[in-house]
Design an enzyme around this catalytic site. Structure first.
Site, PDB file in Angstrom:
ATOM      1  N   HIS A   1      -5.677  30.400  26.551  1.00 23.60           N
ATOM      2  CA  HIS A   1      -5.830  30.303  28.010  1.00 23.60           C
ATOM      3  C   HIS A   1      -5.388  31.588  28.674  1.00 23.60           C
ATOM      4  CE1 HIS A   1      -1.701  29.534  29.665  1.00 23.60           C
ATOM      5  NE2 HIS A   1      -1.460  28.943  28.517  1.00 23.60           N
TER       6      HIS A   1
ATOM      7  N   ASP B   1       3.202  33.588  28.125  1.00 21.78           N
ATOM      8  CA  ASP B   1       2.449  32.342  28.362  1.00 21.78           C
ATOM      9  C   ASP B   1       1.393  32.561  29.444  1.00 21.78           C
ATOM     10  OD1 ASP B   1       1.591  29.770  28.530  1.00 21.78           O
ATOM     11  OD2 ASP B   1       3.320  29.044  29.662  1.00 21.78           O
TER      12      ASP B   1
ATOM     13  N   GLU C   1      -5.643  26.188  32.469  1.00 19.45           N
ATOM     14  CA  GLU C   1      -4.909  25.419  31.469  1.00 19.45           C
ATOM     15  C   GLU C   1      -3.600  24.907  32.043  1.00 19.45           C
ATOM     16  OE1 GLU C   1      -1.987  24.927  28.047  1.00 19.45           O
ATOM     17  OE2 GLU C   1      -1.884  26.068  29.908  1.00 19.45           O
ATOM     18  N   GLU C   2      -2.965  25.752  32.859  1.00 16.81           N
ATOM     19  CA  GLU C   2      -1.627  25.433  33.356  1.00 16.81           C
ATOM     20  C   GLU C   2      -1.589  24.219  34.268  1.00 16.81           C
ATOM     21  OE1 GLU C   2       1.020  26.538  32.326  1.00 16.81           O
ATOM     22  OE2 GLU C   2       0.793  28.555  31.560  1.00 16.81           O
TER      23      GLU C   2
ATOM     24  N   ASP D   1      -1.692  29.765  21.835  1.00 18.08           N
ATOM     25  CA  ASP D   1      -1.022  29.627  23.122  1.00 18.08           C
ATOM     26  C   ASP D   1       0.453  29.983  22.932  1.00 18.08           C
ATOM     27  OD1 ASP D   1      -0.083  28.919  25.601  1.00 18.08           O
ATOM     28  OD2 ASP D   1      -0.868  26.882  25.573  1.00 18.08           O
TER      29      ASP D   1
ATOM     30  N   HIS E   1       7.571  29.786  32.011  1.00 17.72           N
ATOM     31  CA  HIS E   1       7.138  29.352  33.334  1.00 17.72           C
ATOM     32  C   HIS E   1       8.014  29.903  34.451  1.00 17.72           C
ATOM     33  CE1 HIS E   1       4.360  25.709  32.271  1.00 17.72           C
ATOM     34  NE2 HIS E   1       3.998  26.833  31.681  1.00 17.72           N
TER      35      HIS E   1
END
Length: 503
Positions: free
Chosen positions: A290, A302, A335-336, A364, A465
């Site tokens: 992603h 990420d 994707e998130e 990922d 994140h």
């Protein structure tokens, strides 16, 4: 893993390693040209062409996996990560879906692929996007640190004030707040307080709302942020989260005020799809990562790491390699916020096109700073809480594990095949899958640290994140080992699908 979790359960990771690498880009160009018997063009060296064209007349070259693994490297992937960070910094600090930063990342990937000889498309899809502003919780006149869950509705202007209603949980109950009975006797208009458990957060919020709750506070099982979402669940109410310690201080009946400022929009986004001109179109190997980040930061691990590693491999493979089956590379959007890009893609395939996909490989987070070396447990032999994938997923797990060992990793481990990344829609469609992962919010064990190095008791990625997920958040050794293992596995399946049954 890229996305915010929709469930109360924790996510489990995997490991990997590598051995020898071609050191300099100039050396790689010469080595590839010598192996492939094709002219070398500096900066665009590929494994070679077969002249097979788009009709699938190419024959798989058994030497391709080894050559491809030797050609790629962490330095090439890192150069793409540098570009991803520059693009994020020039566009409000992120590459989240629906933003100029994401569109700029798409343009970089597309331009790189076309220069490498690929046929490239950017199919669009509709997606709900979410943004959050103010999030404030006050209990008995004192502020309590809180965070809004993704896709939570906003509270009324100025917030809402109501008594807390702690939903009781017995030690024998592993599913707090997951059943309608858990909200029995709750006063109408109260703010329900429920522990994190195993069901989806949207389910908790919907059930609480149906029982009359004005809002929901989820108490995390640890003193850490809870990157989570209520997803696309209908009937949810404003939902936020607090840490374990903050939750333990809450009392039934306390007066609380909650302010959540959120916005949900309908937007159009894009995936990036590139396919070799060579190989059998009746059996396609798909490798994906992603491309979007969370809004909080540049998302360099990420999932800039998986996207950059995949782009490095595509460049070195080239658009017309000597493969037995077509290779399709995919960079997914959104994707998130719930695997939207990959889900829309799989849903849009005809039944015949789904049957042509022999295997899906997912990458990922492959450069975590305190890395694990983890492989999706495709046959559920490790019993990690996922499920066995479609037949052939066990072969993907074995080949990827062997590739990590070949890249120098000591004792790769399994991670739950729980559908938390873009392989989820593929296995739901009956397509075998596998992938590599270096870990997110879970903590490295002392045994893992002894095998792989790093810090026991610390998260695989402490910047998961958050705004600190930048180039400084990448372990260059883990990135290098994983890109090598990825190339080896993609090359293997591109020329040999032994162990992957035809559907």
């Amino acid at each position: 893993m890229g996305r915010a979790s929709t469930t109360g359960g924790l996510h489990r990771p995997r490991l990997g390693n590598r051995l020898v690498r071609v050191a300099a880009a100039g050396v790689a160009v010469v080595a590839l040209a010598a192996c492939a018997d094709v002219p070398a063009t500096p900066g665009t060296a590929t494994i070679g062409t077969t002249g097979g064209g788009s009709q699938g007349t190419a024959q798989g070259d058994p030497g391709l996996p080894q050559r491809l693994a030797a050609a790629v490297g962490g330095d090439g992937a890192y150069a793409h990560l540098q570009q991803f960070e520059r693009l994020a910094d020039a566009n409000d600090g992120n590459r989240a879906v629906g933003t100029p930063g994401y569109d700029a990342a798409v343009d970089h990937v597309v331009g790189t692929l076309r220069a490498s000889g690929f046929e490239v498309s950017t199919p669009s899809f509709e997606v709900r996007t979410f943004s959050a502003g103010d999030a404030r919780l006050t209990v008995a006149g004192a502020p309590v640190t809180t965070e809004v869950l993704g896709f939570s509705p906003a509270t009324p202007p100025g917030g809402l004030t109501a008594p807390l209603s702690l939903r009781p949980r017995t030690p024998q109950d592993p599913t707090p707040g997951c059943d309608a009975a858990d909200y029995a006797g709750m006063p109408a208009g109260a703010i329900a307080v429920v522990e994190r458990g195993t069901c989806e957060f949207g389910q908790k919020s919907r059930l609480a709302g149906a029982a009359g709750a004005a809002a929901v506070i989820v108490v995390n099982t640890e003193d850490a942020a809870l990157p989570a979402t209520v997803g696309d669940t209908p009937g949810v109410v404003p939902t936020a989260a607090v840490t374990r310690t903050a939750g333990a201080a809450l009392r039934d009946g306390q007066q609380a005020s909650l302010v959540l400022d959120t916005t949900i929009r309908q937007q159009t986004s894009r995936n990036v799809i590139a396919e070799t001109t060579t190989g059998d179109p009746g059996r396609v190997v798909v490798a994906g990562a992603h491309l979007d980040s969370v809004p909080e930061g540049a998302g360099i691990n990420d999932n800039g790491s998986g996207s950059a590693a995949l782009l490095e491999i595509a460049q070195k493979l080239g658009g017309s390699p000597p493969v037995g089956q077509k290779v399709r590379f995919a960079w997914w959007g959104a994707e998130e916020i719930g695997l939207v890009g990959s889900t829309k893609y799989v849903e849009g395939l005809s039944e015949a096109d789904r049957a042509r996909i022999a295997l899906y490989l997912n990458f990922d987070m492959v450069g975590s700073p305190n890395p694990g070396y983890l492989v999706y447990d495709g046959d559920d032999s490790d019993g990690l809480g996922g499920e066995a994938g479609p037949p052939g997923s066990d072969t993907a797990e074995r080949v990827l594990t062997e590739a990590l060992v070949g890249a120098g990793v000591n004792g790769p481990e399994g991670t739950a095949f729980d559908g938390r990344s873009d392989y989820g829609p593929f296995i739901q469609a009956g397509i075998p899958a596998g992938g590599l992962f270096t870990g997110a919010e879970e903590r490295k064990t002392p045994e893992q640290a002894q095998k792989w190095g790093g810090t026991p008791g610390q998260s695989y990625d402490p910047c998961y994140h958050t705004a600190c997920d930048r180039l400084t958040n990448i372990d260059r050794t883990a990135l290098d080992r994983n890109v090598t293992a990825m190339a080896s596995a993609i090359g293997r399946f591109a020329v040999d699908l032994t162990g992957v049954p035809q559907r």
